[in-house]
Write an enzyme that holds these catalytic residues in place. Structure first.
Site, PDB file in Angstrom:
ATOM      1  N   ASP A 100     -11.412 -53.770  -0.023  1.00  0.00           N
ATOM      2  CA  ASP A 100     -11.050 -55.121   1.002  1.00  0.00           C
ATOM      3  C   ASP A 100      -9.466 -55.283   1.584  1.00  0.00           C
ATOM      4  OD1 ASP A 100     -10.296 -57.063  -1.499  1.00  0.00           O
ATOM      5  OD2 ASP A 100     -11.856 -55.782  -2.482  1.00  0.00           O
TER       6      ASP A 100
ATOM      7  N   ASP B 182     -15.933 -65.208  -2.147  1.00  0.00           N
ATOM      8  CA  ASP B 182     -15.421 -65.361  -3.108  1.00  0.00           C
ATOM      9  C   ASP B 182     -15.088 -66.364  -4.063  1.00  0.00           C
ATOM     10  OD1 ASP B 182     -13.111 -64.421  -4.514  1.00  0.00           O
ATOM     11  OD2 ASP B 182     -12.124 -63.868  -3.074  1.00  0.00           O
TER      12      ASP B 182
ATOM     13  N   GLU C 150     -13.399 -67.257  -7.416  1.00  0.00           N
ATOM     14  CA  GLU C 150     -13.263 -67.368  -9.093  1.00  0.00           C
ATOM     15  C   GLU C 150     -11.586 -68.358  -9.334  1.00  0.00           C
ATOM     16  OE1 GLU C 150      -9.679 -63.776  -8.181  1.00  0.00           O
ATOM     17  OE2 GLU C 150     -11.243 -63.857  -5.777  1.00  0.00           O
TER      18      GLU C 150
END
Length: 266
Positions: free
Chosen positions: A66, A155, A157
């Protein structure tokens, strides 16, 4: 099945600021710079998730990678020759950032035969889940059943710019993620993958088990072993296991063979 009902968010959460301008970043986090944060930005902050490490492709599964704007223009032919067969590419962050490198990276991966998908770096304290899902889809994060496109990925986090859980209680965070996921599914027909760490998920969603039924897990852990999975998932679709190695960007392994990876795109 997750509810398609919209949730009520705090009015202060609806902002469209450029990444990095809203608050001082936490200790132990590098400056994300003009490209914003990236998948794995927060890993290494806790010993329970290991520390950044370089690694070769793991045995078993399908090797992948990625990237974000921090990698710039990628040599996709070399990445393919070195064995990468899929890639996730950062498209957006919040509702105020689009990666300048997205086109070269996303189209470049496809040009050499890789399966590729886009990911969105979530900033839940900046705008609603629906607003960020729509922004993501409108700027490259959509999905097509063409046998080449991985489901878009959320994503979620540690907050790069402030408190770990973005100042949200576990139920608020769970509702935000559900709103993003449901909006994405309504527009594309596919639930997004969720990229996260076990530590963040179990703390910031209160170990919510409700997403494992619909959302593929992209697990982030830089360590020789995956360790425990976040609540709700019995297995991972993808494991991001190192932040450098033979491929540009982060090193990943798909949990299956080439035929299963192809099915994952459909």
């Amino acid at each position: 099945m997750l509810s398609h009902g919209l949730v009520t968010l705090l009015s202060a959460a609806v902002l469209t600021t450029v990444p990095g301008t809203a608050a001082a970043r936490p200790a132990n986090h590098p400056d994300p710079g003009r490209e914003g944060a990236w998948a794995g930005y927060s890993i290494g902050r806790s010993a329970t998730e290991g520390v950044p490490r370089s690694a070769a492709p793991r045995a078993g599964g399908v090797a992948g990678m990625d990237v974000s704007g921090h990698q710039g223009a990628v040599d996709w032919a070399k990445a393919w020759a070195d064995g990468a067969r899929f890639s996730y590419v950062k498209a957006t962050e919040g509702t105020g950032f689009i990666s300048d490198s997205f086109g070269q990276q996303y189209d470049g991966a496809a040009s050499v035969g890789m399966d590729r998908g886009a990911y969105h770096f979530a900033l839940p304290d900046r705008a609603s889940g629906a607003a960020q899902a729509n922004y993501f889809i409108d700027h490259g994060g959509g999905w097509l059943p063409d046998g080449r496109t991985l489901p878009g990925a959320l994503d979620i986090e540690d907050n790069p710019y402030g408190e770990m859980c973005y100042g949200m209680a576990p139920q608020q965070m769970s509702d935000w993620i559900a709103e993003f996921s449901n909006t994405y599914e309504l527009r594309t027909g596919r639930y997004p993958a969720i990229y996260t760490t076990t530590r963040w998920w179990d703390r910031c969603t209160g170990a919510n088990p409700d997403f494992g039924a619909n959302n593929p897990l992209w697990l982030a852990r830089f360590a020789p072993e995956m360790g425990p999975l976040p609540a709700g998932w019995d297995f991972q679709a993808i494991w991001q296991f190192a932040n450098s190695g033979i491929f540009p960007g982060d090193q990943n392994s798909f949990n299956g063979d080439a035929a299963q990876l192809e099915r994952f795109t459909l």
